[in-house]
Design an enzyme around this catalytic site. Structure first.
Site, PDB file in Angstrom:
ATOM      1  N   SER A  82      -1.396  -6.814   7.781  1.00  0.00           N
ATOM      2  CA  SER A  82      -1.306  -5.541   8.489  1.00  0.00           C
ATOM      3  C   SER A  82      -2.143  -5.654   9.745  1.00  0.00           C
ATOM      4  CB  SER A  82      -1.805  -4.398   7.598  1.00  0.00           C
ATOM      5  OG  SER A  82      -1.721  -3.156   8.270  1.00  0.00           O
ATOM      6  N   GLY A  83      -2.529  -4.519  10.297  1.00  0.00           N
ATOM      7  CA  GLY A  83      -3.437  -4.515  11.435  1.00  0.00           C
ATOM      8  C   GLY A  83      -4.883  -4.483  10.982  1.00  0.00           C
ATOM      9  N   ASP A  84      -5.773  -4.172  11.921  1.00  0.00           N
ATOM     10  CA  ASP A  84      -7.204  -4.165  11.613  1.00  0.00           C
ATOM     11  C   ASP A  84      -7.603  -3.017  10.691  1.00  0.00           C
ATOM     12  OD1 ASP A  84      -7.817  -6.442  13.185  1.00  0.00           O
ATOM     13  OD2 ASP A  84      -7.717  -5.224  14.997  1.00  0.00           O
ATOM     14  N   GLU A 144     -10.381  -1.140   5.474  1.00  0.00           N
ATOM     15  CA  GLU A 144     -10.362  -0.583   4.116  1.00  0.00           C
ATOM     16  C   GLU A 144     -10.905  -1.581   3.099  1.00  0.00           C
ATOM     17  OE1 GLU A 144      -6.874   1.148   2.511  1.00  0.00           O
ATOM     18  OE2 GLU A 144      -6.327   2.198   4.341  1.00  0.00           O
ATOM     19  N   GLY A 180      -2.702  -3.706  16.701  1.00  0.00           N
ATOM     20  CA  GLY A 180      -3.971  -4.092  17.325  1.00  0.00           C
ATOM     21  C   GLY A 180      -4.254  -5.577  17.169  1.00  0.00           C
ATOM     22  N   THR A 193       0.840  -1.200   0.000  1.00  0.00           N
ATOM     23  CA  THR A 193       0.000   0.000   0.000  1.00  0.00           C
ATOM     24  C   THR A 193       0.873   1.248   0.000  1.00  0.00           C
ATOM     25  OG1 THR A 193      -0.162  -0.054   2.420  1.00  0.00           O
ATOM     26  CG2 THR A 193      -1.858  -1.194   1.182  1.00  0.00           C
TER      27      THR A 193
END
Length: 655
Positions: A264-266, A271, A299, A237
């Protein structure tokens, strides 16, 4: 645990070589060549059996190992030297993620997850003849076991190598090795829902994990995907909402990919979810493409929730375990919550998978962003700060209580909860056949057969038959109350009319597919119903709506939550609560002991199907959706049950 199993699990990476003719090369006593015993079971599974030999430096005779492929997995039986005693290990098929077949491979020592590398074939060929005629089958498994104190589980990488050299040429030995590899894949397809030959679409946030997201992916994720023979397309990204825009605009998601994985995270999962829900074909995408998550962020609530619900290990290798989940090929339906928010007449609609927060936890999450460089410790530090400077917020809270856990909400309609299989099958299914036209004297009102009806009125006539007496048409496709399904063939004279009907049905179906899930809630500028909703006003320290067990990897917030239970757990902390109670609450979130067991006037948890939060407009504050800050103002949400599919671990077949 048997000795052989213990041996294979004591090391982070175990690799043994079994040779089908080692005995003939190491001892003077000749041994008969081994042979494969093949069998196909009635359900199509393949069973193979062959003897291999291991040279042991302390024994004159090689150790014989019988390797069997069965429906339950791969069995390795080794002689122990004691009469009637055999050491056995079973590797369940669900624990095998992949295999590779070919010439000898060189083991890399850079890390336990780095795959073996093939030796340059030029060094293996002399005068046009291959020096090493052996063919090797590498079997990669991650075996699930309990820790020594039995307090948790773990998965350890185990590699089993079968070396084939019964024949005089590499090509012939390779055919035998490929036969084993093909049989393993056939049997795996019976216990796993394979994602298919299409590649995975992977989004990687390079700034996740203290800016080490790219490094973690290439060291821990990519080698495992290689072992699993899983093709993928990686997108790093470049900016906020990169993933959202990609999945919203890409025209061929279903044609090109078998699933979407977020490394990645939440926040990046948020997205992707909203990018999908903004598409016209969102129903087809949510049905056809499961979404997986590899926890590279700070997270990681969703990844931790999936591991907890499926009794899979999470620590100390969350990236490894989550990657295994993504290649397992299993999927499960998951609830999402439609969120309506707005300020000063501006309304917006987003979709949430984790939680909505107002007050204490939302403040800690957002305000500690300035300390992101110290990792998850930032939450602890800011929790102490917020306890010292405790805030309260005034507003109105409304919610629609969920009285029974077995009620299912299907876009506004409540039906009793049943298993997925029961939901798919109709009450009765009869054989595939044409429905004959009944004689005139047996038809209601002596009506004409459908084939003789006027073309323009045929569809209306068919619908009107639903109100007729319970005669021959009641159990045909005409009846809306029929409990049967059947195939109906129209006569040739009505071909044009049939096309007209099908065209109308296609139009209706297309409109349904493109339509957003209809809301059952009043708009934010309208009051909620007073007969079914509970409404209260007051001061609150926190209101947090959660629908996963964990809000982060170490925040066990809603212990009773399931992925697809149709319940939002609304945790309310009212003004007047003491700081000691709040401290106990926050400390208890790591173990799930924070919620009161008895009724408490200050701390309450309410299972709901919908909620509305209306803060007073004279004071600013923080409201979060899945950890992302939204405009401060009225907000409401309702659960949509089982809308998306998420990647989950394979069923535990080790017992």
């Amino acid at each position: 645990m048997d000795p052989c199993m213990k041996l294979s699990l004591d090391l982070p990476e175990t690799s043994y070589v079994y040779d089908d003719t080692a005995a003939t090369r190491s001892v003077s006593k000749p041994m008969a060549p081994t042979s494969i015993v093949a069998k196909v079971s009635p359900n199509g599974l393949i069973e193979l059996s062959e003897h291999f030999y291991i040279n042991h430096s302390k024994q004159n005779e090689p150790i014989r190992v019988e390797v069997q492929l069965k429906a339950e997995g791969i069995f390795l039986r080794r002689e122990t030297g004691v009469p009637d005693e055999v050491c056995e290990q079973r590797i369940p098929l669900s624990d095998i993620i992949g295999s590779s077949c070919g010439p000898r491979m060189k083991k890399s020592h850079r890390g336990s997850l780095v795959s073996c590398r093939r030796i340059d074939e030029d060094t293996e060929v002399e005068n046009g003849t291959r020096k090493d005629i052996c063919a090797y089958l590498h079997i990669y498994a991650y075996i699930k076991s309990e820790t020594s104190d039995k307090s948790s589980v773990r998965r350890e990488r185990t590699v089993r190598i079968l070396r084939f050299r019964s024949f005089d040429t590499y090509e012939e030995n390779l055919k035998v090795a490929e036969r084993w590899q093909h049989a393993i894949r056939i049997n795996q397809s019976a216990v796993k829902n394979q994602l298919g030959e299409k590649q995975l679409l992977i989004f990687l946030n390079p700034k996740s994990g203290k800016g080490k997201g790219r490094e973690m992916f290439h060291k821990q994720v990519a080698p495992l995907l290689k072992e699993a023979e899983m093709p993928y397309e990686l997108h790093v990204t470049a900016h906020i909402n990169y993933a959202r825009e990609f999945v919203r605009k890409h025209n061929d998601l279903l044609r090109c990919y078998s699933g979407i994985v977020v490394a990645s995270g939440d926040g990046l999962f948020f997205e992707v979810l909203n990018g999908i829900m903004e598409r016209e074909d969102w129903r087809a995408i949510t049905r056809g493409l499961p979404i997986g998550i590899i926890p590279c962020g700070s997270g990681n609530g969703l990844a931790r929730s999936i591991a907890y619900l499926y009794k899979e290990p999470y620590e100390p290798k969350p990236i490894l375990y989550a990657t295994l989940t993504c290649v397992a090929g299993q999927r499960a339906p998951m609830d999402i919550v439609r969120i309506d928010s707005g300020k000063e007449g501006k309304s917006s609609e987003i979709y949430s998978f984790l939680s909505v927060g107002w007050g204490l936890i939302a403040d800690i999450d957002i305000e500690s962003e300035r300390l992101r460089s110290i990792g998850a410790t930032r939450f602890t530090f800011w929790s102490i700060r917020r306890l010292i400077g405790l805030r309260t917020y005034t507003g109105k809270l409304s919610y629609l209580r969920c009285e029974q856990k077995n009620e299912r909400k299907t876009y506004g309609k409540l039906v009793s909860s049943t298993s997925n299989e029961e939901q798919r099958l109709p009450p009765e299914v009869q054989e595939f056949h044409d429905i004959p036209n009944p004689p005139r004297d047996e038809r209601p009102d002596n009506s004409r057969p459908l084939a003789d009806a006027e073309e323009d009125d045929e569809f209306a006539d068919a619908i009107s038959l639903d109100g007729a007496s319970n005669q021959s048409y009641v159990d045909s496709w005409h009846s809306a109350v029929s409990k049967h399904t059947a195939y109906f063939s129209l006569a040739a004279q009505s071909l044009r009319s049939r096309r007209s009907v099908l065209s109308r049905l296609e139009t209706i179906n297309l409109e349904y597919e493109n339509r957003r899930p209809p809301s059952t809630l009043p708009t934010l500028d309208q009051p909620v119903p007073t007969d079914t909703w509970h409404t209260e006003e007051g001061e609150y320290v926190m209101v947090h709506a959660a629908y996963t067990t964990h809000l982060s990897s170490d925040c066990f917030f809603a212990p009773q939550s399931l992925l697809n239970d149709g319940i939002i757990y609304l945790v309310i902390i009212r003004a007047g609560v003491s700081r000691s109670q709040l401290a106990q609450f926050l400390l208890g979130t790591s173990s799930g002991t924070h919620l009161p067991k008895e009724p408490n006037e200050y701390i309450e948890v309410v299972p709901v199907r919908a909620f509305r939060i209306e803060p007073c407009s004279d004071k600013e504050g923080i409201i979060t959706v899945d950890g992302e800050r939204v405009d401060y103002g009225p907000i409401q949400g309702e659960v949509l049950r089982g809308v998306i599919n998420v990647m989950v671990p394979s069923p535990n077949c080790t017992n």
